[in-house]
Structure formats: structure tokens, C-alpha cells
Design an enzyme around this catalytic site. Sequence first.
Site, PDB file in Angstrom:
ATOM      1  N   CYS A  26       6.241  -5.400  15.495  1.00 38.72           N
ATOM      2  CA  CYS A  26       5.867  -4.533  16.623  1.00 38.72           C
ATOM      3  C   CYS A  26       4.411  -4.835  16.998  1.00 38.72           C
ATOM      4  O   CYS A  26       3.560  -4.950  16.110  1.00 38.72           O
ATOM      5  CB  CYS A  26       6.024  -3.062  16.247  1.00 38.72           C
ATOM      6  SG  CYS A  26       7.702  -2.650  15.744  1.00 38.72           S
ATOM      7  N   ASN A  39      -3.424   4.460  16.464  1.00 40.35           N
ATOM      8  CA  ASN A  39      -4.577   4.265  15.588  1.00 40.35           C
ATOM      9  C   ASN A  39      -5.061   2.834  15.753  1.00 40.35           C
ATOM     10  O   ASN A  39      -4.283   1.902  15.553  1.00 40.35           O
ATOM     11  CB  ASN A  39      -4.185   4.495  14.118  1.00 40.35           C
ATOM     12  CG  ASN A  39      -3.917   5.952  13.834  1.00 40.35           C
ATOM     13  OD1 ASN A  39      -4.653   6.829  14.251  1.00 40.35           O
ATOM     14  ND2 ASN A  39      -2.829   6.221  13.122  1.00 40.35           N
ATOM     15  N   CYS A  71       3.427   8.785   1.148  1.00 36.05           N
ATOM     16  CA  CYS A  71       3.923   7.881   2.190  1.00 36.05           C
ATOM     17  C   CYS A  71       4.227   6.539   1.523  1.00 36.05           C
ATOM     18  O   CYS A  71       3.338   5.870   1.023  1.00 36.05           O
ATOM     19  CB  CYS A  71       2.866   7.741   3.275  1.00 36.05           C
ATOM     20  SG  CYS A  71       3.337   6.583   4.558  1.00 36.05           S
ATOM     21  N   CYS A 126       1.346  -2.648  15.589  1.00 36.75           N
ATOM     22  CA  CYS A 126       1.324  -2.237  14.184  1.00 36.75           C
ATOM     23  C   CYS A 126       0.674  -3.299  13.310  1.00 36.75           C
ATOM     24  O   CYS A 126       1.024  -4.469  13.378  1.00 36.75           O
ATOM     25  CB  CYS A 126       2.765  -1.994  13.730  1.00 36.75           C
ATOM     26  SG  CYS A 126       2.950  -1.703  11.972  1.00 36.75           S
ATOM     27  N   SER A 175      11.704   6.936   8.197  1.00 33.09           N
ATOM     28  CA  SER A 175      11.416   6.511   9.566  1.00 33.09           C
ATOM     29  C   SER A 175      11.901   5.085   9.769  1.00 33.09           C
ATOM     30  O   SER A 175      11.581   4.186   8.996  1.00 33.09           O
ATOM     31  CB  SER A 175       9.907   6.586   9.806  1.00 33.09           C
ATOM     32  OG  SER A 175       9.578   6.000  11.049  1.00 33.09           O
ATOM     33  N   GLY A 201       6.707  -1.758   6.207  1.00 31.48           N
ATOM     34  CA  GLY A 201       8.057  -2.298   6.209  1.00 31.48           C
ATOM     35  C   GLY A 201       9.093  -1.432   6.889  1.00 31.48           C
ATOM     36  O   GLY A 201       8.852  -0.281   7.235  1.00 31.48           O
ATOM     37  N   GLU A 202      10.269  -2.034   7.116  1.00 29.33           N
ATOM     38  CA  GLU A 202      11.388  -1.341   7.752  1.00 29.33           C
ATOM     39  C   GLU A 202      12.375  -0.929   6.658  1.00 29.33           C
ATOM     40  O   GLU A 202      13.087  -1.776   6.097  1.00 29.33           O
ATOM     41  CB  GLU A 202      12.036  -2.263   8.795  1.00 29.33           C
ATOM     42  CG  GLU A 202      13.372  -1.779   9.322  1.00 29.33           C
ATOM     43  CD  GLU A 202      13.372  -0.318   9.775  1.00 29.33           C
ATOM     44  OE1 GLU A 202      12.542   0.068  10.608  1.00 29.33           O
ATOM     45  OE2 GLU A 202      14.219   0.453   9.264  1.00 29.33           O
ATOM     46  N   CYS A 234      -0.986   5.953  10.040  1.00 25.64           N
ATOM     47  CA  CYS A 234       0.179   5.240  10.560  1.00 25.64           C
ATOM     48  C   CYS A 234      -0.188   3.905  11.151  1.00 25.64           C
ATOM     49  O   CYS A 234      -1.067   3.799  11.984  1.00 25.64           O
ATOM     50  CB  CYS A 234       0.793   6.009  11.731  1.00 25.64           C
ATOM     51  SG  CYS A 234       1.556   7.488  11.243  1.00 25.64           S
ATOM     52  N   GLU A 251       0.823  -1.205   0.000  1.00 28.23           N
ATOM     53  CA  GLU A 251       0.000   0.000   0.000  1.00 28.23           C
ATOM     54  C   GLU A 251       0.856   1.253   0.000  1.00 28.23           C
ATOM     55  O   GLU A 251       1.962   1.267   0.529  1.00 28.23           O
ATOM     56  CB  GLU A 251      -0.931  -0.033   1.220  1.00 28.23           C
ATOM     57  CG  GLU A 251      -1.959  -1.137   1.069  1.00 28.23           C
ATOM     58  CD  GLU A 251      -2.759  -1.412   2.326  1.00 28.23           C
ATOM     59  OE1 GLU A 251      -2.742  -0.565   3.243  1.00 28.23           O
ATOM     60  OE2 GLU A 251      -3.381  -2.470   2.382  1.00 28.23           O
ATOM     61  N   THR A 269       9.158   4.877  20.397  1.00 29.54           N
ATOM     62  CA  THR A 269       8.014   4.276  21.113  1.00 29.54           C
ATOM     63  C   THR A 269       8.129   4.490  22.623  1.00 29.54           C
ATOM     64  O   THR A 269       7.260   5.069  23.240  1.00 29.54           O
ATOM     65  CB  THR A 269       7.839   2.779  20.784  1.00 29.54           C
ATOM     66  OG1 THR A 269       7.878   2.636  19.358  1.00 29.54           O
ATOM     67  CG2 THR A 269       6.531   2.231  21.312  1.00 29.54           C
TER      68      THR A 269
HETATM   69  N1  SAH Z   1       9.052   0.592   9.987  1.00 31.91           N
HETATM   70  C1  SAH Z   1       9.305   1.958  10.122  1.00 31.91           C
HETATM   71  C2  SAH Z   1       8.415   2.832   9.251  1.00 31.91           C
HETATM   72  C3  SAH Z   1       6.977   2.463   9.148  1.00 31.91           C
HETATM   73  S1  SAH Z   1       6.005   2.576  10.586  1.00 31.91           S
HETATM   74  C4  SAH Z   1       9.188   2.391  11.559  1.00 31.91           C
HETATM   75  O1  SAH Z   1       8.714   1.598  12.381  1.00 31.91           O
HETATM   76  O2  SAH Z   1       9.605   3.500  11.855  1.00 31.91           O
HETATM   77  C5  SAH Z   1       5.722   4.338  10.729  1.00 31.91           C
HETATM   78  C6  SAH Z   1       5.285   4.796  12.112  1.00 31.91           C
HETATM   79  O3  SAH Z   1       3.972   4.312  12.447  1.00 31.91           O
HETATM   80  C7  SAH Z   1       6.191   4.307  13.242  1.00 31.91           C
HETATM   81  O4  SAH Z   1       6.623   5.414  13.992  1.00 31.91           O
HETATM   82  C8  SAH Z   1       5.292   3.427  14.086  1.00 31.91           C
HETATM   83  O5  SAH Z   1       5.646   3.489  15.435  1.00 31.91           O
HETATM   84  C9  SAH Z   1       3.937   4.004  13.820  1.00 31.91           C
HETATM   85  N2  SAH Z   1       2.836   3.085  14.072  1.00 31.91           N
HETATM   86  C10 SAH Z   1       2.809   1.756  13.888  1.00 31.91           C
HETATM   87  N3  SAH Z   1       1.587   1.264  14.197  1.00 31.91           N
HETATM   88  C11 SAH Z   1       0.839   2.311  14.588  1.00 31.91           C
HETATM   89  C12 SAH Z   1      -0.535   2.452  14.995  1.00 31.91           C
HETATM   90  N4  SAH Z   1      -1.363   1.424  15.045  1.00 31.91           N
HETATM   91  N5  SAH Z   1      -0.971   3.684  15.312  1.00 31.91           N
HETATM   92  C13 SAH Z   1      -0.145   4.761  15.206  1.00 31.91           C
HETATM   93  N6  SAH Z   1       1.132   4.687  14.810  1.00 31.91           N
HETATM   94  C14 SAH Z   1       1.620   3.475  14.509  1.00 31.91           C
HETATM   95 FE1  SF4 Z   2       7.359  -2.055  13.534  1.00 34.92          FE
HETATM   96 FE2  SF4 Z   2       7.548  -0.217  11.567  1.00 34.92          FE
HETATM   97 FE3  SF4 Z   2       7.563  -2.841  11.006  1.00 34.92          FE
HETATM   98 FE4  SF4 Z   2       5.311  -1.705  11.853  1.00 34.92          FE
HETATM   99  S1  SF4 Z   2       6.359  -1.264   9.956  1.00 34.92           S
HETATM  100  S2  SF4 Z   2       6.189  -3.682  12.539  1.00 34.92           S
HETATM  101  S3  SF4 Z   2       6.134  -0.177  13.301  1.00 34.92           S
HETATM  102  S4  SF4 Z   2       9.095  -1.739  12.208  1.00 34.92           S
END
Ligand code: SAH
Ligand code: SF4
Length: 382
Positions: A123, A300, A112, A126, A201, A169-170, A348, A97, A226
Site C-alpha cells: 500500500c 501518520n 498490537c 504504509c 484488521s 503484515g497482512e 499505525c 515490531e 481506505t
Molecule cells: N495489513 C493489515 C493490518 C495492518 S495495517 C491492514 O492493512 O489492515 C493497520 C492499519 O494501518 C490499516 O488500516 C492501514 O490502512 C493503516 N495505515 C497504514 N499506513 C498508515 C499510515 N501511514 N498512517 C495511518 N494509518 C496507516
Molecule cells: Fe497495506 Fe496493511 Fe500491508 Fe501496510 S500492512 S502494506 S496497510 S496491507
Amino acid sequence: MGETQHIRPALSGMNIQELERTLAGLPGDAPYRAGQIFSRISRGARSFAEMTNLPGPLRETLAERFSIRGSTTLEKQEDRDGTVKLRMGLAGGASVETVLLVSEPGDRLTACLSTQAGCPLGCVFCKTGSIGFFRNLETGEIVDQVLALSDLVRDRGKRISRMVIMGMGEPLLNLPALREALDILCDPRGFGFSKRKITLSTSGVYRGILDMAKNGPWTDLALSITTAREELRRRLMPGSAGDPLDRIKEALELYQKKIKRRITLEAVLLGGINTTGADAQALADFARGLSVVVNLIPWNPVEGLDFDKQALRKPPPEEIARFRRMLESRGLGVSTRYRRGRSICGACGQLGTLPAQGEDAAVAALPSLSYNSSTDSGSQPR
Ligand code: SAH
Ligand code: SF4
């Protein structure tokens, strides 16, 4: 029109030198033609037929051998607030997406971008982390997201003004492909985007940050901290457990020396979990010596996610305000992120398309990831 995707190699992920090599042997001056094609792709050409600045026979040969983009838009969802989410189909059947965020007066358009189909880091808060990991995106598949989002705004005479690498993704586990994609997008002969208008990020892949400091891309950086309470962070972000905060901080210091820009610390706020005085103090301690702004992202909701067998919940406004005051009273600059795109799960952490049917094979074929230690644990759906 009518190029069949996925069969012929796509040109959108090639930089000018690669295009030049690809065109060698075809009629015409390859470097000159490469520049022309590169520029037309970045300006949204969807077929070789519309590249009327190329001779007809060359256009035909190109159309027989190549496609322009390697991904197709499978689905488009639009929120009342203007946010648009696209689901892009990739070679092999996976999908990913990408989101266009529109600022309140509609003047700032932010793309984005996703860098992986799924995410191996798992995480607990997420959605992307909860679906598991399928594969890294290729250079062209990252560029294609920008091309597809640009298509949406070009008719209105607009351009994407910012990019955030905050989708699925990371990014630092797919840094080579991302670096190439950003080089293509920032090439003045094409899109001409500025690295200063890009924020990457990361969940904190220590070796990836060091790699960025040395080899670029020198974009703005956001760390998804976090919480700075190490124990709690390990439990919330199990895939990042191999990278302790003191090493991450060292890498950030180095990166900041290099780019001389403020770093963002993103803290997704989980009601009752990471909004205590201890979290505020730990964040302030972590930030000492760095130039940072803390970005609070109220969680969220994603159905079905829990922590310690308790359903996660978004913090009420009082809890957010209290945490914000605790940070400010410790001298930290704080912003709270707006949450656009909620109704289409484009906000996010809410991105997570299940793969198309028949993609199970992709789950088994986990590619070896660049920075081993942090990726061992999270590859299974949680
Ligand atoms: N993987 C990378 C980039 C994508 S996630 C990272 O983790 O930084 C982008 C952001 O969304 C991160 O800061 C993460 O902490 C946040 N995030 C993940 N799940 C979320 C949720 N359910 N509500 C709000 N922010 C969230
Ligand atoms: Fe964690 Fe970012 Fe991967 Fe979601 S996208 S699992 S916040 S590292």
C-alpha cells in the site's frame, strides 16, 4: 536462565496437545506435565529452572532440549504517552515490531501484533508496505509478542486487555499460523484471552475472510477500506487489486452473519486524495446492508512515500472534520482514531524495521502465500 534462543525448538508456539506429544517419552505423566508447562509459559516463565512445580531432573532435560520462546527482544522504545514498541529478533535474522498501546487513564492495555516480517501488498501510504516482504511469522513468533509485551506490565500487576492484529503484515495471508497463535492465547488453561477482545484488521483478502467465517478465529473484524472508489483503491493498495470490493462485501456479510458483531471500516485519510464527497458517498454505498462503524485514521507521516509523484500529506483538522460530517450526514457512525506512539513510530502504518544484515536471502525466499491472486504484485520494495 540462559537458554540459548534459536537453537533448541521453542515451546511457546505449541498448544497443549503438541506439548503433550513433545513430552511423550520423558519422565512423568505427559498430559499433566503439558498442562503445567503451558500454564507457566503463559504466566511469563523465562526459564525451566523457575518451573519449580516440575521435578528437577525433568527441568534439566527440558533445558537441554528446548527453549521457551523462539524470539528475543532486541530493542525497546518508549513514548511519552506510554506506548512501548519492541523490536523482536526472529530465527534466521529477520525482525518484527510489536507495540503496547496504553489508553489515556492507563487502564486499557492493547497489544498490537504483527503477523509478517514486512508485507507483500505494498500500500502506497504504509511504511511496512514500503520495505517489502521477508516472511510469514510462525505461530510461536506471534505468541512471543504477547509474552514479551506482558512481561512489561506484569510487574505493575496489569494484564493486556485487548489485542489488535494491526501491526506489520497482512494477517489473512498468514491465517493458519495466526489461528494457532490465537487458539493458544485464548486457551483458558493458559492466557485465557477472549476472542471478543481481539480485532483483526485486513486489507480485504476475500478468500481469507471466507476462511475465517468458516473456520475462525471469530474475532472482531476491521476492513482497511481506505476508499470505496474502486479505481482509486486499486492504485493506493495495489496488492489488494485482485479482490474487488463487491466480493469483499459479500465476504463481510457472511462473516457478520456468523459473528453478529459490528464491523469496522478503517479509512486512513490522505490529504487531498480520499476525503472528497465522492469518497463519502462510495463509503456509504459500500456500508449499506452491513452494520459498521467507520474509523478515520489521519495519515501518520512516513518520509519518502508519494502517490502520483506527489508527496503524501496528512489532512488538516478541517479536512478531517468535513469528511466526518459528510459521512455522518449519510447516516454512518464515525470515530477518529487517536494516534499514540507517534514519537517512536509506533503508530499505525509506521512500523517497518529493516531486516538485520545478511537477511537478503530471506527476501529471495518468498514463501508461497495462501491466497494467490492478491499477492502477485507487492513483493518488491516500492
Ligand atoms: N495489513 C493489515 C493490518 C495492518 S495495517 C491492514 O492493512 O489492515 C493497520 C492499519 O494501518 C490499516 O488500516 C492501514 O490502512 C493503516 N495505515 C497504514 N499506513 C498508515 C499510515 N501511514 N498512517 C495511518 N494509518 C496507516
Ligand atoms: Fe497495506 Fe496493511 Fe500491508 Fe501496510 S500492512 S502494506 S496497510 S496491507
